[in-house]
Design an enzyme around this catalytic site. Structure first.
Site, mmCIF file in Angstrom:
data_model
loop_
_atom_site.group_PDB
_atom_site.id
_atom_site.type_symbol
_atom_site.label_atom_id
_atom_site.label_comp_id
_atom_site.label_asym_id
_atom_site.label_seq_id
_atom_site.Cartn_x
_atom_site.Cartn_y
_atom_site.Cartn_z
ATOM 1 N N THR A 11 35.313 34.337 38.112
ATOM 2 C CA THR A 11 35.333 33.473 39.181
ATOM 3 C C THR A 11 34.548 32.574 38.308
ATOM 4 O OG1 THR A 11 35.750 34.572 41.247
ATOM 5 C CG2 THR A 11 33.784 32.870 41.330
ATOM 6 N N ASP A 55 42.087 37.548 35.762
ATOM 7 C CA ASP A 55 41.472 37.615 37.078
ATOM 8 C C ASP A 55 40.897 39.701 37.631
ATOM 9 O OD1 ASP A 55 41.888 36.277 40.626
ATOM 10 O OD2 ASP A 55 41.816 38.376 39.905
ATOM 11 N N GLN A 271 35.860 58.139 52.660
ATOM 12 C CA GLN A 271 35.630 56.461 53.054
ATOM 13 C C GLN A 271 34.638 55.702 54.217
ATOM 14 O OE1 GLN A 271 39.357 55.765 56.755
ATOM 15 N NE2 GLN A 271 39.791 57.549 55.017
HETATM 16 N N1 ASP Z 1 39.140 37.425 41.684
HETATM 17 C C1 ASP Z 1 37.978 37.254 41.179
HETATM 18 C C2 ASP Z 1 38.127 38.413 40.307
HETATM 19 O O1 ASP Z 1 37.865 39.434 40.121
HETATM 20 C C3 ASP Z 1 37.081 36.970 42.069
HETATM 21 C C4 ASP Z 1 35.913 37.253 41.266
HETATM 22 O O2 ASP Z 1 35.244 36.976 40.202
HETATM 23 O O3 ASP Z 1 34.948 36.724 41.701
HETATM 24 O O4 ASP Z 1 38.229 38.016 38.724
#
Ligand code: ASP
Length: 327
Positions: A11, A55, A271
């Protein structure tokens, strides 16, 4: 200081596309500009955007090894390393790097953000600047930094999807907390103490070598059969409470026993997300011990998963790996 910043995806450097946010190669230049606009940071930065940005939900052990090899190739040239990564699997990558850079003598800080840098209300710069500040402290080791918390690489877990503080360290107080100044868990002196010599080991990790076995009400042997296929050499068993699973299901236990007998290392992690696995506290837990399951104690399942991959990748025998977990 000479600081190497690797943008692997996630992100922090994403931009909008027709299908939602995707990693953007232009981010490296943008981040470089923003860092250069802060003259009080008297460091030399190199921001490198990986050729294939992902991602982090697509990350595999091959990506962990690629990041590690990248750092290894620049080890002499830089004083500190920052890995910009997606938050979804950041805890796995940080744990994997912790194993690959044991007794690490330089800072390797993994961070990212909840909101991309290009957006007005982004946490990206705060996290990058916090990671830089951790490097300035010359701490040694692999850490995950996020929203003020500096957590040992194999202790972190993503615990919130929407808060600025997306990570926590469920079983150990954070190593450092950054407000106006740093507050440290241990005396600063302890980080400087002599550790065993650094071991940089980057194994080839087979993507299908480790699995996760979930325990849930009415779990059946058939649910796990495919998960425990012949390629699997390690498994993290996500048990209830202090390490329990149904002990009245003979098929399930015999499936586990067959797997551990053929050398699969099955590590029991709760868990609950926090606390300890106390092997054998309940009969339901003793049944797992009898089936050859190893206790993961207070490890996160991310850390157990990465550790299994690491030692299996290095070619350690199941007996040796069980011994490592027992210690
Ligand atoms: N889906 C993204 C990732 O893990 C989420 C993030 O970076 O916060 O690359």
């Amino acid at each position: 200081m000479k600081i190497y910043i690797a943008y692997t995806g996630g992100t922090i450097g994403m931009a909008p596309s027709d299908h939602g946010l995707i990693p953007d190669a232009a981010f490296a230049l943008e981040l470089t500009k923003r860092l250069e606009a802060l003259p009080e940071l008297e460091h030399e930065f190199v921001v490198n955007s990986y050729e294939t940005l992902i991602d982090s939900s697509n990350a595999t052990p091959k990506d962990w090894a690629m990041i590690a090899r990248d750092i290894e190739s620049k080890w002499q040239e830089y004083d500190a390393f920052i890995v910009l990564h997606g938050t979804d699997t950041m805890a796995y990558t940080a744990a994997a790097l912790t194993n690959m850079f044991m007794s690490c003598t330089k800072p390797i800080i993994v961070t990212g953000s909840q909101v991309p840098l290009y957006q007005a209300r982004s946490d990206a710069m705060n996290n990058v600047l916090g990671a830089i500040s951790a490097c300035e402290e010359k701490i040694k080791g692999v850490f995950l930094f996020f929203a003020g918390l500096l957590i040992e690489g194999d202790r972190a877990r993503k615990t919130h999807t929407g808060d600025w503080q997306a990570f926590s360290s469920p079983n150990l107080p954070e190593y450092g907390v950054l407000g106006i100044d740093w507050k440290w868990r241990d005396s600063r002196f302890s980080n400087m103490l002599k550790k065993p010599p650094m071991k940089m080991r980057i194994p080839d990790m087979a993507e299908d070598a480790v699995t996760i076995l979930p325990v849930f009400p009415s779990v059946q042997a058939e649910h796990w059969q495919g998960l425990l296929n012949e390629n699997v050499k390690g498994a993290v068993l996500l048990s209830y409470g202090a390490g329990n699973a149904p002990d009245k299901n003979a098929d399930l236990l015999s499936l586990l026993k067959t797997a551990t007998d053929r050398g699969v290392v099955v590590v029991n992690v709760s868990q609950c997300g926090a606390g300890n696995v106390v092997a054998g506290a309940y009969a339901a837990g003793s049944a797992l011990v009898a089936a050859g399951v190893t206790s993961g104690r207070d490890m996160t399942y991310e850390a157990a998963f990465a550790k299994l991959h690491f030692f299996i990748g290095l070619g350690f025998s199941s007996r040796e790996i069980r011994g490592i977990f027992d210690r």
